[in-house]
Write an enzyme that holds these catalytic residues in place. Structure first.
Site, short mmCIF file in Angstrom:
data_model
loop_
_atom_site.label_atom_id
_atom_site.label_comp_id
_atom_site.label_asym_id
_atom_site.label_seq_id
_atom_site.Cartn_x
_atom_site.Cartn_y
_atom_site.Cartn_z
N ASP A 1 0.84 -1.20 0.00
CA ASP A 1 0.00 0.00 0.00
C ASP A 1 0.88 1.25 0.00
OD1 ASP A 1 -2.89 1.13 0.65
OD2 ASP A 1 -1.43 2.24 1.86
N TYR B 1 3.14 9.83 -0.61
CA TYR B 1 4.20 9.25 0.24
C TYR B 1 5.58 9.49 -0.39
CZ TYR B 1 0.37 6.55 2.44
OH TYR B 1 -0.79 6.15 3.05
N LYS C 1 -2.80 5.84 -4.43
CA LYS C 1 -3.93 6.74 -4.16
C LYS C 1 -3.73 8.07 -4.85
CE LYS C 1 -3.70 4.68 0.46
NZ LYS C 1 -2.26 4.57 0.82
N HIS D 1 -7.62 9.43 -2.01
CA HIS D 1 -6.97 9.43 -0.70
C HIS D 1 -7.84 10.04 0.40
CE1 HIS D 1 -2.60 9.16 0.89
NE2 HIS D 1 -3.44 8.98 1.87
P1 NAD Z 1 0.54 1.32 11.88
O1 NAD Z 1 -0.62 1.16 12.77
O2 NAD Z 1 0.81 0.29 10.85
O3 NAD Z 1 1.79 1.52 12.84
C1 NAD Z 1 3.10 1.58 12.35
C2 NAD Z 1 4.05 1.84 13.51
O4 NAD Z 1 3.83 0.88 14.54
C3 NAD Z 1 5.50 1.64 13.07
O5 NAD Z 1 6.03 2.83 12.57
C4 NAD Z 1 6.17 1.19 14.35
O6 NAD Z 1 6.49 2.32 15.12
C5 NAD Z 1 5.06 0.42 15.06
N1 NAD Z 1 5.13 -1.05 14.82
C6 NAD Z 1 4.92 -1.75 13.70
N2 NAD Z 1 5.00 -3.06 13.90
C7 NAD Z 1 5.29 -3.22 15.21
C8 NAD Z 1 5.49 -4.35 16.03
N3 NAD Z 1 5.40 -5.59 15.55
N4 NAD Z 1 5.77 -4.14 17.34
C9 NAD Z 1 5.85 -2.89 17.84
N5 NAD Z 1 5.65 -1.77 17.12
C10 NAD Z 1 5.37 -1.93 15.82
O7 NAD Z 1 0.41 2.79 11.22
P2 NAD Z 1 0.51 3.45 9.78
O8 NAD Z 1 1.83 3.25 9.16
O9 NAD Z 1 0.02 4.84 9.92
O10 NAD Z 1 -0.61 2.65 8.95
C11 NAD Z 1 -0.30 1.53 8.15
C12 NAD Z 1 -0.39 1.88 6.68
O11 NAD Z 1 -1.67 2.41 6.36
C13 NAD Z 1 0.56 3.00 6.23
O12 NAD Z 1 1.91 2.61 6.15
C14 NAD Z 1 -0.08 3.42 4.94
O13 NAD Z 1 0.25 2.48 3.93
C15 NAD Z 1 -1.55 3.34 5.31
N6 NAD Z 1 -2.08 4.65 5.75
C16 NAD Z 1 -3.08 5.20 5.02
C17 NAD Z 1 -3.61 6.43 5.37
C18 NAD Z 1 -4.70 7.01 4.55
O14 NAD Z 1 -5.02 8.18 4.73
N7 NAD Z 1 -5.29 6.27 3.64
C19 NAD Z 1 -3.14 7.11 6.49
C20 NAD Z 1 -2.14 6.51 7.24
C21 NAD Z 1 -1.63 5.27 6.87
#
Ligand code: NAD
Length: 276
Positions: free
Chosen positions: A45, A50, A75, A108
């Site tokens: 994704d 990004y 997106k 998005h």
């Molecule tokens: P997430 O909930 O996936 O959290 C990621 C963070 O959690 C990492 O940076 C790390 O600090 C921690 N983490 C990850 N794995 C872990 C583990 N096993 N143990 C401990 N800590 C851990 O948050 P995200 O990145 O915001 O969301 C996931 C994905 O969703 C993004 O990378 C992106 O692709 C998408 N996203 C989309 C939107 C949107 O507006 N559509 C917004 C935000 C994110």
């Protein structure tokens, strides 16, 4: 590790767990996606905003995996909304990724104040109709903005990718999606790590199963039917986050997590977010 797929309303199938690359630069995205692909992730994704579509594309190419085994999402960013700009943005994303087509293309953010999302959706419908993209969907749509698409457009969005985690469970959106055959895709499935993964209740459940709080949170998503796209650039966590298909939560675990909702977002409110 083989990730199960879920059916989308348009007849395509999407891996229920994928890899997110928000807030990761091109080079870091390239190495993280390579690790993810080696660990069995097949769905990636990204988004034009990004700024890492080039790096993601390099990792996909270097993996030499057959294109049909991959599921790539991007997106259209807010400043590209509108019919013509969206068509151009799609071509630009494809060219940065080095792909002939995307599996899923999303709007998005709805930006209801600007009022362009319906016109933007028409562009996605055209891309789908012309066979340029396999599935189309939206992200951060509210009941109000999604209802307008369902009522006025020809194609129902295959997914709505929204902020969703145990502290922000979005029961209302999930019910709306269920009623309309729209798949719920959870962004920030781990609550971006802040606080959620230190929650004592999650920790207790994790200990019982010999798992980590992150794995328990992801398992909860999978068991309620969400698609999830956890992000990490740490190889051990990338492996940990896909290793969630060998255990199941008990009904009382699901009940405990169901009661953790705080109704608090970690990201912006889609009813008002209009950033370029
Ligand atoms: P997430 O909930 O996936 O959290 C990621 C963070 O959690 C990492 O940076 C790390 O600090 C921690 N983490 C990850 N794995 C872990 C583990 N096993 N143990 C401990 N800590 C851990 O948050 P995200 O990145 O915001 O969301 C996931 C994905 O969703 C993004 O990378 C992106 O692709 C998408 N996203 C989309 C939107 C949107 O507006 N559509 C917004 C935000 C994110």
């Amino acid at each position: 590790m083989t990730v199960p797929k879920v059916d989308l309303i348009d007849g395509t199938a999407m891996p229920q767990l994928g890899f997110g690359v928000f807030q990761v630069g091109n080079d870091e995205a390239e190495s993280a996606v390579k690790v993810a692909l080696r660990n069995g992730y097949r769905s990636i994704d990204t988004a034009s905003v990004y700024g890492n579509e080039d790096g993601v594309g390099r990792a996909l190419r270097e993996s030499e995996l057959p294109r049909e085994e991959l599921f790539v999402t991007s997106k259209v960013w807010n400043s590209d909304q509108g019919y013509d700009d969206t068509m151009r943005a799609y071509e630009a994303s494809l060219s940065r990724l080095g792909l002939e087509y995307l599996d899923l293309y999303l709007i998005h953010w709805p930006m209801p104040g600007r009022g362009l999302y319906l016109e933007t959706w028409r562009a996605l419908e055209r891309l789908k109709h012309d066979g340029r993209v396999r599935s189309i969907g939206v992200s951060n749509f509210t009941v109000e903005t999604l209802r307008r698409i369902v009522d006025e457009a020809d194609v129902v969005p295959a997914v709505n990718q929204i902020e969703l985690h145990p502290y922000f469970q979005q029961d209302g959106m999930r019910a709306f999606h269920r009623d309309h055959g729209i798949r719920t895709e959870a962004w920030a499935p781990l609550g971006q790590g802040h606080g959620l993964l230190d929650d004592p209740a999650l920790d207790r459940i994790a200990r019982v199963h010999g798992r980590t709080p992150a794995q328990v949170a992801l398992r909860w998503h999978l068991e309620i039917g969400n698609v999830v796209i956890p992000k990490s650039v740490t190889p051990s966590r990338i492996a940990e986050n896909i290793d969630v298909f060998g255990f199941e939560l008990a009904p009382e675990d699901m009940k405990t997590i169901g009661e953790m909702d705080k109704g608090v977002r970690v990201g912006p409110d889609p009813a008002t977010f209009e950033s370029d």
